[in-house]
Design an enzyme around this catalytic site. Structure first.
Site, PDB file in Angstrom:
ATOM      1  N   SER A 154     -20.596  89.066 -45.012  1.00 18.57           N
ATOM      2  CA  SER A 154     -19.879  88.015 -45.750  1.00 18.57           C
ATOM      3  C   SER A 154     -18.449  88.371 -46.139  1.00 18.57           C
ATOM      4  CB  SER A 154     -20.667  87.624 -47.009  1.00 18.57           C
ATOM      5  OG  SER A 154     -21.695  86.717 -46.690  1.00 18.57           O
ATOM      6  N   LYS A 157     -15.626  86.151 -45.006  1.00 18.08           N
ATOM      7  CA  LYS A 157     -15.179  84.960 -45.735  1.00 18.08           C
ATOM      8  C   LYS A 157     -13.745  85.117 -46.246  1.00 18.08           C
ATOM      9  CE  LYS A 157     -19.709  83.191 -47.285  1.00 18.08           C
ATOM     10  NZ  LYS A 157     -20.682  84.175 -46.811  1.00 18.08           N
ATOM     11  N   SER A 334     -20.303  83.411 -52.545  1.00 16.16           N
ATOM     12  CA  SER A 334     -20.594  83.700 -51.142  1.00 16.16           C
ATOM     13  C   SER A 334     -21.313  82.516 -50.507  1.00 16.16           C
ATOM     14  CB  SER A 334     -21.426  84.977 -51.002  1.00 16.16           C
ATOM     15  OG  SER A 334     -21.360  85.463 -49.664  1.00 16.16           O
TER      16      SER A 334
END
Length: 496
Positions: A154, A157, A334
């Site tokens: 993640s 991102k 997230s």
């Protein structure tokens, strides 16, 4: 469209980029106590950043849990401004944001001595990438495998956020509309890809696109035209390619469509894993039909897929929050659904297909245009759920430095959206309590089986803003790997 039910108005009174630019000059002072209380949806920026004066000179004081003995809570540590270490000035070195002031510069030798033994922890797996830079000067303070591309989970991102802001700007809003259909008595609900769209009658605080408001406006327009019965179609054709992520059906992500309300969640949750709708577009259209019926408009038959006419004038529209707010929410929690939506919006703005393949083309190109080295990188999705994503620790710190650049205020939500250690989002329980990094560290987490990552910023004891990224692979235990990463980040916070 300015009252409580109507959601966001078409024209904001103060543009987000203006607020960001002012914040950059003023230093974006914020306290951890205020950050803990303020959500990331407020007009695209946290209240803690807009109301700077309220946090200047304070030493915390938020009550984060009652004391069984009834004693007053201890003051929470105050987080310094996220740009406190950035000195506007001359040209940077490529990755930095300005010439900077060398007074109080970090001793890179001492930092390396602190980080190397921590990086050697077996809990961090067999492959590691590390990068720490001074955002004001671009100076590399520590690196180990910083150019090796790895699966970022993640932390990708950060790249998704930077690319979308560069492509569309922080004030961009995503429209969901209702247009007349091809035949008499037909209307079409047209999805624009708004990941904030909600069918809840009591919308989440700061929510943007509202099906409730859209239904109210649509019903009003229909009644004004003498229509009280319609056939409802829905158009989700803006996105192309497979809606299902390559990993398959997953509790962490709904099928990616241009018309999804409440992230396809069947309950009242707004984040975290939960089984999603198998057909979010259809379910959203059904929810809209029910809202129309409640407002006196009869909907005949089941909603069916249809194509809106090009250039059709909408009967009604609802808007997402500004992109800055979407970015902040994505990073803080997230949020995979927002990430995939923003990646497709980037593709659309770049002239690429709004699909996983189009995302792979567009995101890397947008980042390269920012002047960062994307060699070897691959962006197979926007969320980081795909193990085919590949970035380096050096790329992540370069993007964080770009977001700190006073000449790039449109990228600032990349920094302001990062969770605060010990207080918000995915870092609420990490580096908390008595940790030296509590309230000082802001970072994006990344977790897949065998992959654990952490990338973000911290203000060092001398007041300089440092960017760091630690990527690991083949970790034997996620919990121990996270502890190892937190120790590395805390060591950066203590750098002097």
């Amino acid at each position: 469209m300015c009252d409580r039910e109507r959601g966001w108005s078409e024209v904001p009174l103060v543009k987000t980029w203006q607020l960001i630019a002012v914040s950059a000059v003023a230093g974006l002072a914020l306290s951890a106590a205020t950050v803990a209380a303020a959500g990331p949806w407020d007009s695209g920026q946290r209240k803690a950043e807009r109301d700077m004066a309220a946090s200047w000179g304070r030493t915390g004081g938020a009550d984060h849990g009652a004391d069984p003995a009834g004693a007053a809570p201890k003051a929470a540590p105050s987080a310094p401004g996220v740009l406190a270490g950035v000195r506007p000035g001359g040209a940077g070195t490529g990755t930095g944001s300005g010439s900077g002031d060398q007074a109080g510069a970090v001793d890179s030798g001492a930092l390396a001595a602190a980080l190397r033994p921590l990086l050697a922890d077996p809990a961090l797996g067999t492959v590691r990438g590390a990068s720490v830079i001074d955002t004001a000067t671009g100076k590399v303070l520590f690196e180990a495998g910083a150019r090796e591309v790895m699966t970022p989970a993640s932390t990708v991102k950060i790249a998704t956020a930077a690319a979308s802001l560069a492509a569309l700007g922080p004030d961009h809003r995503i429209r969901t509309t209702v247009t007349p259909g091809a035949g008499p008595g037909q209307i079409i609900l047209v999805g624009g890809g708004d990941p904030s769209l909600t069918a809840k009658k009591k919308a989440p605080a700061g929510a943007g696109g509202s099906l409730v408001a859209l239904a109210a406006d649509t019903a009003q327009a229909l009644k004004a035209a003498g229509t009280d019965s319609v056939a409802l179609g829905y158009d989700d054709s803006l996105y192309t390619g497979p809606a299902l992520h390559p990993i398959g059906a997953n509790v962490n992500l709904a099928p990616v469509t241009a018309l999804t309300a409440d992230e396809g969640r069947p309950d009242d949750s707004f984040s975290g894993p939960v089984k999603r709708s198998e057909d979010p577009s259809r379910d959203t259209a059904r929810a809209f039909a029910a809202l129309l019926k409640e407002r006196g408009i009869k909907v005949t038959g089941e909603p069916a897929r249809a194509k809106a006419a090009t250039g059709a004038v909408p009967l009604a529209a609802t808007l997402s929050p500004p992109l800055a707010g979407l970015v902040e929410r994505m990073l803080t929690y997230s949020d995979n659904d927002i990430a995939e939506a923003l990646a497709r919006q980037t593709a659309l703005a770049s002239g690429a297909p709004a699909s996983f393949d189009g995302v792979a083309q567009a995101v890397g190109a947008r980042l390269a245009a920012l002047g960062v080295d994307t060699a070897g990188s691959r962006f197979a999705d926007g969320s980081g759920l795909n193990r085919a994503d590949k970035v380096s620790a050096g790329l992540l710190t370069a993007l964080l430095a770009k977001a700190a650049d006073p000449q790039r205020p449109e990228l600032r939500p990349v920094l302001t959206g990062l969770p605060v250690a010990g207080f918000t989002g995915t870092l609420r329980t990490r580096n908390s309590g008595t940790s030296p990094a509590a309230g000082l560290l802001r970072a994006k987490t990344g977790t897949l089986n065998g992959v654990n990552c952490l990338a973000g910023t911290v203000v060092d004891p001398a007041g300089r803003l440092l960017a760091f990224a630690f990527l690991t692979a083949n970790t034997p235990d996620a919990g121990n790997a996270e502890k190892g990463l937190d120790k590395l980040a805390a060591a950066v916070a203590n750098a002097s």
